[in-house]
Scaffold this active site. Structure first.
Site, PDB file in Angstrom:
ATOM      1  N   SER A 143       0.669  -1.447   0.046  1.00 24.19           N
ATOM      2  CA  SER A 143      -0.132   0.159  -0.099  1.00 24.19           C
ATOM      3  C   SER A 143       1.398   0.874  -0.194  1.00 24.19           C
ATOM      4  O   SER A 143       1.993   1.392   1.073  1.00 24.19           O
ATOM      5  CB  SER A 143      -0.433   0.463   1.564  1.00 24.19           C
ATOM      6  OG  SER A 143      -1.222   0.990   1.144  1.00 24.19           O
ATOM      7  N   TYR A 156      -1.051  -1.533  10.217  1.00 23.33           N
ATOM      8  CA  TYR A 156      -1.028  -1.052   8.742  1.00 23.33           C
ATOM      9  C   TYR A 156      -0.160  -0.517   8.507  1.00 23.33           C
ATOM     10  O   TYR A 156       0.473  -1.632   6.953  1.00 23.33           O
ATOM     11  CB  TYR A 156      -2.313  -1.047   7.998  1.00 23.33           C
ATOM     12  CG  TYR A 156      -2.655  -0.441   7.036  1.00 23.33           C
ATOM     13  CD1 TYR A 156      -3.704  -1.867   6.376  1.00 23.33           C
ATOM     14  CD2 TYR A 156      -2.224   0.040   5.798  1.00 23.33           C
ATOM     15  CE1 TYR A 156      -3.995  -1.712   5.297  1.00 23.33           C
ATOM     16  CE2 TYR A 156      -3.043  -0.199   4.366  1.00 23.33           C
ATOM     17  CZ  TYR A 156      -3.630  -1.028   3.993  1.00 23.33           C
ATOM     18  OH  TYR A 156      -4.341  -1.241   3.418  1.00 23.33           O
TER      19      TYR A 156
HETATM   20  N1  CAA Z   1      -2.117  13.446  11.104  1.00 21.80           N
HETATM   21  C1  CAA Z   1      -1.753  13.521  12.263  1.00 21.80           C
HETATM   22  N2  CAA Z   1      -2.540  13.692  12.497  1.00 21.80           N
HETATM   23  C2  CAA Z   1      -4.278  13.462  12.494  1.00 21.80           C
HETATM   24  C3  CAA Z   1      -4.481  13.271  11.441  1.00 21.80           C
HETATM   25  C4  CAA Z   1      -3.546  13.544  10.655  1.00 21.80           C
HETATM   26  N3  CAA Z   1      -4.212  12.754   9.445  1.00 21.80           N
HETATM   27  N4  CAA Z   1      -5.473  13.192  11.461  1.00 21.80           N
HETATM   28  C5  CAA Z   1      -5.897  13.216  13.461  1.00 21.80           C
HETATM   29  N5  CAA Z   1      -4.522  13.252  13.330  1.00 21.80           N
HETATM   30  C6  CAA Z   1      -4.738  13.581  14.776  1.00 21.80           C
HETATM   31  C7  CAA Z   1      -5.547  15.094  15.241  1.00 21.80           C
HETATM   32  O1  CAA Z   1      -6.075  16.400  14.577  1.00 21.80           O
HETATM   33  C8  CAA Z   1      -6.646  14.155  16.250  1.00 21.80           C
HETATM   34  O2  CAA Z   1      -5.246  14.906  17.642  1.00 21.80           O
HETATM   35  P1  CAA Z   1      -5.675  15.971  18.643  1.00 21.80           P
HETATM   36  O3  CAA Z   1      -6.574  14.753  19.565  1.00 21.80           O
HETATM   37  O4  CAA Z   1      -4.729  16.507  19.296  1.00 21.80           O
HETATM   38  O5  CAA Z   1      -7.268  16.528  18.570  1.00 21.80           O
HETATM   39  C9  CAA Z   1      -6.172  13.130  16.711  1.00 21.80           C
HETATM   40  O6  CAA Z   1      -4.916  12.939  16.038  1.00 21.80           O
HETATM   41  C10 CAA Z   1      -7.385  12.380  16.743  1.00 21.80           C
HETATM   42  O7  CAA Z   1      -7.474  12.283  15.476  1.00 21.80           O
HETATM   43  P2  CAA Z   1      -9.132  11.807  15.359  1.00 21.80           P
HETATM   44  O8  CAA Z   1     -10.437  12.602  15.902  1.00 21.80           O
HETATM   45  O9  CAA Z   1      -9.807  11.385  14.056  1.00 21.80           O
HETATM   46  O10 CAA Z   1      -9.259  10.529  15.803  1.00 21.80           O
HETATM   47  P3  CAA Z   1     -10.386   9.188  16.087  1.00 21.80           P
HETATM   48  O11 CAA Z   1      -9.831   8.560  16.520  1.00 21.80           O
HETATM   49  O12 CAA Z   1     -11.017  10.231  15.448  1.00 21.80           O
HETATM   50  O13 CAA Z   1      -9.885   8.606  14.339  1.00 21.80           O
HETATM   51  C11 CAA Z   1      -8.863   7.813  12.854  1.00 21.80           C
HETATM   52  C12 CAA Z   1      -9.156   8.420  14.190  1.00 21.80           C
HETATM   53  C13 CAA Z   1     -10.173   6.634  12.953  1.00 21.80           C
HETATM   54  C14 CAA Z   1      -7.838   6.715  12.329  1.00 21.80           C
HETATM   55  C15 CAA Z   1      -8.903   9.122  11.452  1.00 21.80           C
HETATM   56  O14 CAA Z   1      -8.381   9.540  11.922  1.00 21.80           O
HETATM   57  C16 CAA Z   1      -8.895   8.047  10.022  1.00 21.80           C
HETATM   58  O15 CAA Z   1     -10.099   7.106   9.439  1.00 21.80           O
HETATM   59  N6  CAA Z   1      -8.189   8.350   8.911  1.00 21.80           N
HETATM   60  C17 CAA Z   1      -8.063   7.979   8.087  1.00 21.80           C
HETATM   61  C18 CAA Z   1      -6.738   6.935   8.042  1.00 21.80           C
HETATM   62  C19 CAA Z   1      -6.574   5.890   6.641  1.00 21.80           C
HETATM   63  O16 CAA Z   1      -5.737   7.182   6.383  1.00 21.80           O
HETATM   64  N7  CAA Z   1      -6.812   4.697   6.681  1.00 21.80           N
HETATM   65  C20 CAA Z   1      -6.959   4.697   5.474  1.00 21.80           C
HETATM   66  C21 CAA Z   1      -7.628   3.713   4.662  1.00 21.80           C
HETATM   67  S1  CAA Z   1      -8.210   2.282   4.041  1.00 21.80           S
HETATM   68  C22 CAA Z   1      -6.113   2.138   3.469  1.00 21.80           C
HETATM   69  O17 CAA Z   1      -5.731   1.493   4.749  1.00 21.80           O
HETATM   70  C23 CAA Z   1      -6.666   1.403   2.228  1.00 21.80           C
HETATM   71  C24 CAA Z   1      -4.768   1.456   1.321  1.00 21.80           C
HETATM   72  O18 CAA Z   1      -3.753   0.757   1.593  1.00 21.80           O
HETATM   73  C25 CAA Z   1      -4.398   2.997   1.036  1.00 21.80           C
HETATM   74  P1  NAP Z   2     -11.624  -5.660   0.330  1.00 24.23           P
HETATM   75  O1  NAP Z   2     -13.002  -5.448  -0.429  1.00 24.23           O
HETATM   76  O2  NAP Z   2     -12.210  -5.289   1.962  1.00 24.23           O
HETATM   77  O3  NAP Z   2     -11.133  -7.359   0.569  1.00 24.23           O
HETATM   78  C1  NAP Z   2     -10.489  -7.780   1.194  1.00 24.23           C
HETATM   79  C2  NAP Z   2     -10.633  -9.208   1.183  1.00 24.23           C
HETATM   80  O4  NAP Z   2      -9.647  -9.723   2.297  1.00 24.23           O
HETATM   81  C3  NAP Z   2     -11.553  -9.448   1.528  1.00 24.23           C
HETATM   82  O5  NAP Z   2     -12.782 -10.644   1.002  1.00 24.23           O
HETATM   83  C4  NAP Z   2     -11.459  -9.752   2.957  1.00 24.23           C
HETATM   84  O6  NAP Z   2     -12.986 -11.610   3.280  1.00 24.23           O
HETATM   85  C5  NAP Z   2     -10.163 -10.829   2.797  1.00 24.23           C
HETATM   86  N1  NAP Z   2     -10.109 -11.281   4.020  1.00 24.23           N
HETATM   87  C6  NAP Z   2      -9.924 -10.219   5.520  1.00 24.23           C
HETATM   88  N2  NAP Z   2      -9.110 -11.065   6.023  1.00 24.23           N
HETATM   89  C7  NAP Z   2      -8.823 -12.222   5.421  1.00 24.23           C
HETATM   90  C8  NAP Z   2      -8.204 -13.313   6.540  1.00 24.23           C
HETATM   91  N3  NAP Z   2      -8.079 -13.916   7.794  1.00 24.23           N
HETATM   92  N4  NAP Z   2      -8.264 -14.225   5.467  1.00 24.23           N
HETATM   93  C9  NAP Z   2      -8.782 -14.301   4.511  1.00 24.23           C
HETATM   94  N5  NAP Z   2      -8.904 -13.201   3.691  1.00 24.23           N
HETATM   95  C10 NAP Z   2      -9.361 -12.481   4.246  1.00 24.23           C
HETATM   96  O7  NAP Z   2     -10.173  -5.096   0.363  1.00 24.23           O
HETATM   97  P2  NAP Z   2      -9.831  -4.303  -0.822  1.00 24.23           P
HETATM   98  O8  NAP Z   2      -9.679  -3.219  -1.140  1.00 24.23           O
HETATM   99  O9  NAP Z   2     -10.025  -5.029  -2.237  1.00 24.23           O
HETATM  100  O10 NAP Z   2      -8.238  -4.563  -0.536  1.00 24.23           O
HETATM  101  C11 NAP Z   2      -7.264  -5.473  -0.599  1.00 24.23           C
HETATM  102  C12 NAP Z   2      -6.104  -6.058  -0.614  1.00 24.23           C
HETATM  103  O11 NAP Z   2      -5.474  -4.753  -1.376  1.00 24.23           O
HETATM  104  C13 NAP Z   2      -5.879  -5.321   1.117  1.00 24.23           C
HETATM  105  O12 NAP Z   2      -4.762  -5.947   0.780  1.00 24.23           O
HETATM  106  C14 NAP Z   2      -5.833  -4.178   1.081  1.00 24.23           C
HETATM  107  O13 NAP Z   2      -4.801  -3.802   1.941  1.00 24.23           O
HETATM  108  C15 NAP Z   2      -4.879  -3.480  -0.372  1.00 24.23           C
HETATM  109  N6  NAP Z   2      -4.701  -2.592  -0.468  1.00 24.23           N
HETATM  110  C16 NAP Z   2      -6.064  -1.499  -1.019  1.00 24.23           C
HETATM  111  C17 NAP Z   2      -6.140  -0.357  -0.549  1.00 24.23           C
HETATM  112  C18 NAP Z   2      -7.694   0.812  -0.836  1.00 24.23           C
HETATM  113  O14 NAP Z   2      -7.485   1.743  -1.050  1.00 24.23           O
HETATM  114  N7  NAP Z   2      -8.564  -0.666  -1.319  1.00 24.23           N
HETATM  115  C19 NAP Z   2      -4.657   0.586  -1.464  1.00 24.23           C
HETATM  116  C20 NAP Z   2      -3.997  -0.762  -1.093  1.00 24.23           C
HETATM  117  C21 NAP Z   2      -3.745  -1.588  -0.807  1.00 24.23           C
HETATM  118  P3  NAP Z   2     -13.863 -10.992   4.198  1.00 24.23           P
HETATM  119  O15 NAP Z   2     -14.569  -9.679   3.595  1.00 24.23           O
HETATM  120  O16 NAP Z   2     -14.510 -12.139   3.679  1.00 24.23           O
HETATM  121  O17 NAP Z   2     -13.346 -11.753   5.238  1.00 24.23           O
END
Ligand code: CAA
Ligand code: NAP
Length: 249
Positions: A143, A156
């Site tokens: 990622s 992660y």
């Molecule tokens: N950088 C630095 N600090 C940050 C920040 C950032 N990007 N975002 C939030 N903070 C800080 C806030 O300012 C806050 O600080 P204070 O307590 O001092 O006010 C503190 O962190 C807590 O922030 P939140 O109120 O947002 O905390 P929360 O518990 O409600 O949420 C979280 C935390 C769930 C991690 C949320 O911030 C979030 O969802 N962030 C996005 C994370 C992300 O990008 N995830 C990707 C998921 S998809 C994926 O992973 C696929 C992939 O590979 C790309």
């Molecule tokens: P997704 O739709 O949630 O797919 C993830 C898949 O992994 C689901 O089918 C899930 O099955 C399966 N899985 C989770 N835990 C498992 C386990 N313990 N054993 C077997 N299968 C399991 O998410 P996605 O976006 O397609 O993600 C696929 C991959 O790409 C992940 O490795 C993710 O980290 C990576 N990735 C995603 C993004 C993005 O932005 N979406 C970006 C960068 C990398 P169930 O749902 O049935 O549990």
């Protein structure tokens, strides 16, 4: 030449489905490995049929990639159904996002075992056999957040960065055996994993992407087909960034 066999973990998720479709189109026999708790396998096969694929082209095996014995069994089932696995795509993954101050050990362990230890569990079943046959492909889905680090994702980001280290090390071990090992580091892709982010945070993320959009899952599937191809035989240990310009190493 006999039809090559490709096994995709997390096959029924967003990116996994696109990988299965792209590799099936490219002519590989597909093994779709899915989480045993996923109860919509038949619906997934119907959707594949509706998209123009034949259900019988997909052998489905169920198992938890964080468990070594499940991975042993899934690969044994795949081999019994279609012969040796030539291409392994380690795609299954989860998020348990929390700021580090609030992160519990459970959320750390779940992400490390599902996203990183799974590569040991799955690759262990196929890598020596690929080397013995003198041809193989292992493609690991990392990622952008493993490359750049993301607040809220210490677990992660650590796992996804670990995937890149694993990829480089195994690539070095297998380079002389005809087996390539590469990683893909997608940016934010339109799947349920990303849709779980709060809408206001997701909007900020999309605004920060130079291309101002999420990736389509097919854009990741296409990269897998590229790396699986014979013509990618000189590409190993690489990390392919597919992130709309969000981050470069
Ligand atoms: N950088 C630095 N600090 C940050 C920040 C950032 N990007 N975002 C939030 N903070 C800080 C806030 O300012 C806050 O600080 P204070 O307590 O001092 O006010 C503190 O962190 C807590 O922030 P939140 O109120 O947002 O905390 P929360 O518990 O409600 O949420 C979280 C935390 C769930 C991690 C949320 O911030 C979030 O969802 N962030 C996005 C994370 C992300 O990008 N995830 C990707 C998921 S998809 C994926 O992973 C696929 C992939 O590979 C790309
Ligand atoms: P997704 O739709 O949630 O797919 C993830 C898949 O992994 C689901 O089918 C899930 O099955 C399966 N899985 C989770 N835990 C498992 C386990 N313990 N054993 C077997 N299968 C399991 O998410 P996605 O976006 O397609 O993600 C696929 C991959 O790409 C992940 O490795 C993710 O980290 C990576 N990735 C995603 C993004 C993005 O932005 N979406 C970006 C960068 C990398 P169930 O749902 O049935 O549990």
């Amino acid at each position: 030449m006999t039809q090559r066999v490709a096994l995709v973990t997390g096959a029924m998720g967003g990116i996994g489905t696109a990988i299965c479709q792209e590799l099936s189109r490219a002519g590989y026999k597909m093994v779709a490995a899915y989480h045993p708790q996923f109860d919509n396998k038949d619906q997934w096969l119907q959707e594949m049929t509706a998209a123009g694929f034949k259900a019988q082209d997909f052998v489905c095996v169920a198992g938890d990639v964080s468990l070594l014995e499940d991975c042993q069994r899934m690969v044994a089932e795949a081999e019994a159904a279609c012969g040796q696995v030539d291409i392994l795509i380690n795609n299954a993954g989860i998020t348990r996002d929390r700021m580090f101050a609030k992160m519990e050990r459970e959320g750390w362990d779940a992400v490390i075992s599902t996203n990183l230890t799974s590569l040991f569990n799955m690759s262990k079943q196929v890598s020596a056999k690929m080397a013995g046959r003198g041809w193989g492909r292992i493609i690991n889905i990392s990622s952008v957040n493993g490359v750049k680090g993301q607040a809220g994702q210490t677990n992660y980001s650590a796992a996804k960065a670990g995937i890149i280290g694993f990829t480089k090390a195994l690539a070095a071990e297998l380079a002389s055996k005809g087996v390539t090992v590469n990683a893909i580091a997608p940016g934010y892709v339109a799947t349920k994993m990303v849709m779980a982010i709060k809408p206001e945070i997701l909007q900020t993320i999309v605004d920060s992407v130079p291309m101002k959009r999420l990736a389509k899952p097919e854009e990741i599937g296409y990269a897998c087909a590229f790396l699986a191809n014979d013509m990618s035989g000189f590409t190993t240990g690489a990390t392919l960034n597919i992130n709309g310009g969000l981050y470069y190493q």
